[in-house]
Design a protein around this motif. Structure first.
Motif, PDB file in Angstrom:
ATOM      1  N   PHE A  10       0.826  -1.199   0.000  1.00 43.89           N
ATOM      2  CA  PHE A  10       0.000   0.000   0.000  1.00 43.89           C
ATOM      3  C   PHE A  10       0.870   1.263   0.000  1.00 43.89           C
ATOM      4  O   PHE A  10       1.987   1.256   0.530  1.00 43.89           O
ATOM      5  N   LEU A  11       0.329   2.316  -0.571  1.00 41.13           N
ATOM      6  CA  LEU A  11       0.964   3.621  -0.444  1.00 41.13           C
ATOM      7  C   LEU A  11       0.937   3.994   1.038  1.00 41.13           C
ATOM      8  O   LEU A  11      -0.093   3.816   1.707  1.00 41.13           O
ATOM      9  N   GLU A  13       0.599   6.654   2.711  1.00 44.87           N
ATOM     10  CA  GLU A  13      -0.438   7.593   3.136  1.00 44.87           C
ATOM     11  C   GLU A  13      -1.852   7.006   3.039  1.00 44.87           C
ATOM     12  O   GLU A  13      -2.810   7.608   3.537  1.00 44.87           O
ATOM     13  N   ASN A  14      -1.991   5.829   2.432  1.00 46.62           N
ATOM     14  CA  ASN A  14      -3.311   5.232   2.244  1.00 46.62           C
ATOM     15  C   ASN A  14      -3.547   3.973   3.073  1.00 46.62           C
ATOM     16  O   ASN A  14      -4.588   3.340   2.945  1.00 46.62           O
ATOM     17  N   VAL A  15      -2.598   3.603   3.901  1.00 47.78           N
ATOM     18  CA  VAL A  15      -2.705   2.339   4.641  1.00 47.78           C
ATOM     19  C   VAL A  15      -3.957   2.291   5.502  1.00 47.78           C
ATOM     20  O   VAL A  15      -4.710   1.316   5.464  1.00 47.78           O
ATOM     21  N   ASP A  16      -4.203   3.322   6.293  1.00 53.98           N
ATOM     22  CA  ASP A  16      -5.359   3.290   7.197  1.00 53.98           C
ATOM     23  C   ASP A  16      -6.671   3.177   6.429  1.00 53.98           C
ATOM     24  O   ASP A  16      -7.560   2.403   6.802  1.00 53.98           O
ATOM     25  N   GLN A  17      -6.785   3.928   5.355  1.00 51.18           N
ATOM     26  CA  GLN A  17      -7.992   3.867   4.525  1.00 51.18           C
ATOM     27  C   GLN A  17      -8.156   2.475   3.912  1.00 51.18           C
ATOM     28  O   GLN A  17      -9.247   1.911   3.915  1.00 51.18           O
ATOM     29  N   ALA A  18      -7.080   1.910   3.397  1.00 53.95           N
ATOM     30  CA  ALA A  18      -7.147   0.585   2.777  1.00 53.95           C
ATOM     31  C   ALA A  18      -7.545  -0.480   3.797  1.00 53.95           C
ATOM     32  O   ALA A  18      -8.361  -1.358   3.499  1.00 53.95           O
ATOM     33  N   ASN A  49       4.892  -1.483   4.331  1.00 54.69           N
ATOM     34  CA  ASN A  49       3.526  -1.388   3.821  1.00 54.69           C
ATOM     35  C   ASN A  49       3.170  -2.621   3.004  1.00 54.69           C
ATOM     36  O   ASN A  49       2.309  -2.565   2.141  1.00 54.69           O
ATOM     37  N   VAL A  79      -9.689  -1.207  -3.434  1.00 55.32           N
ATOM     38  CA  VAL A  79      -8.468  -0.690  -2.803  1.00 55.32           C
ATOM     39  C   VAL A  79      -7.350  -0.428  -3.813  1.00 55.32           C
ATOM     40  O   VAL A  79      -6.248  -0.074  -3.433  1.00 55.32           O
ATOM     41  N   LYS A  81      -6.673   1.985  -5.746  1.00 54.12           N
ATOM     42  CA  LYS A  81      -6.090   3.336  -5.681  1.00 54.12           C
ATOM     43  C   LYS A  81      -5.083   3.451  -4.540  1.00 54.12           C
ATOM     44  O   LYS A  81      -4.282   4.391  -4.501  1.00 54.12           O
ATOM     45  N   ASP A  82      -5.115   2.513  -3.607  1.00 54.04           N
ATOM     46  CA  ASP A  82      -4.220   2.535  -2.458  1.00 54.04           C
ATOM     47  C   ASP A  82      -2.925   1.744  -2.685  1.00 54.04           C
ATOM     48  O   ASP A  82      -2.052   1.734  -1.828  1.00 54.04           O
TER      49      ASP A  82
END
Length: 101
Positions: A10-11, A13-18, A49, A79, A81-82
């Motif tokens: 995962f990127l 900055e996107n881990v929590d969202q993913a 990540n 997911v 985009k993450d």
């Protein structure tokens, strides 16, 4: 039993969202698929990540049906985009050594 492992990076900055999408949208859908035994996201302990989505299935036919039904692609797209890079899917069968002793 069949185990499907999807290796995901995962990127940062996107881990929590993913993780939230996986927990709230992916797991409930996978768990009701015919033959599914488990669905979970393995989280790295080394602050990387690199995650692993693990699903287990009663039979190869069940795992294949899930994969070819389009549901797998739809869930990955939630997911996508993450992702820092494209995920890698690997499929395994489990066999107990004790069964052959």
């Amino acid at each position: 039993m069949i185990v499907r492992l999807t290796y995901i990076t995962f990127l940062p900055e996107n881990v929590d969202q993913a993780k939230r999408v996986y927990r709230d949208q992916v797991v409930p859908v996978v768990k009701v698929q015919k033959g599914n035994l488990d669905c979970r996201l393995l989280e790295p302990m080394d602050n990387s990540n690199e995650y692993i989505s693990m699903t287990t299935w009663e039979t190869k036919d069940d795992a294949d049906a899930y994969h070819t039904s389009g549901t797998y692609k739809e869930l990955v797209d939630k997911v996508r985009k993450d992702f820092a890079k494209n995920p890698t899917l690997r499929v395994y069968t489990t066999e107990s050594i004790l069964e052959h002793a």
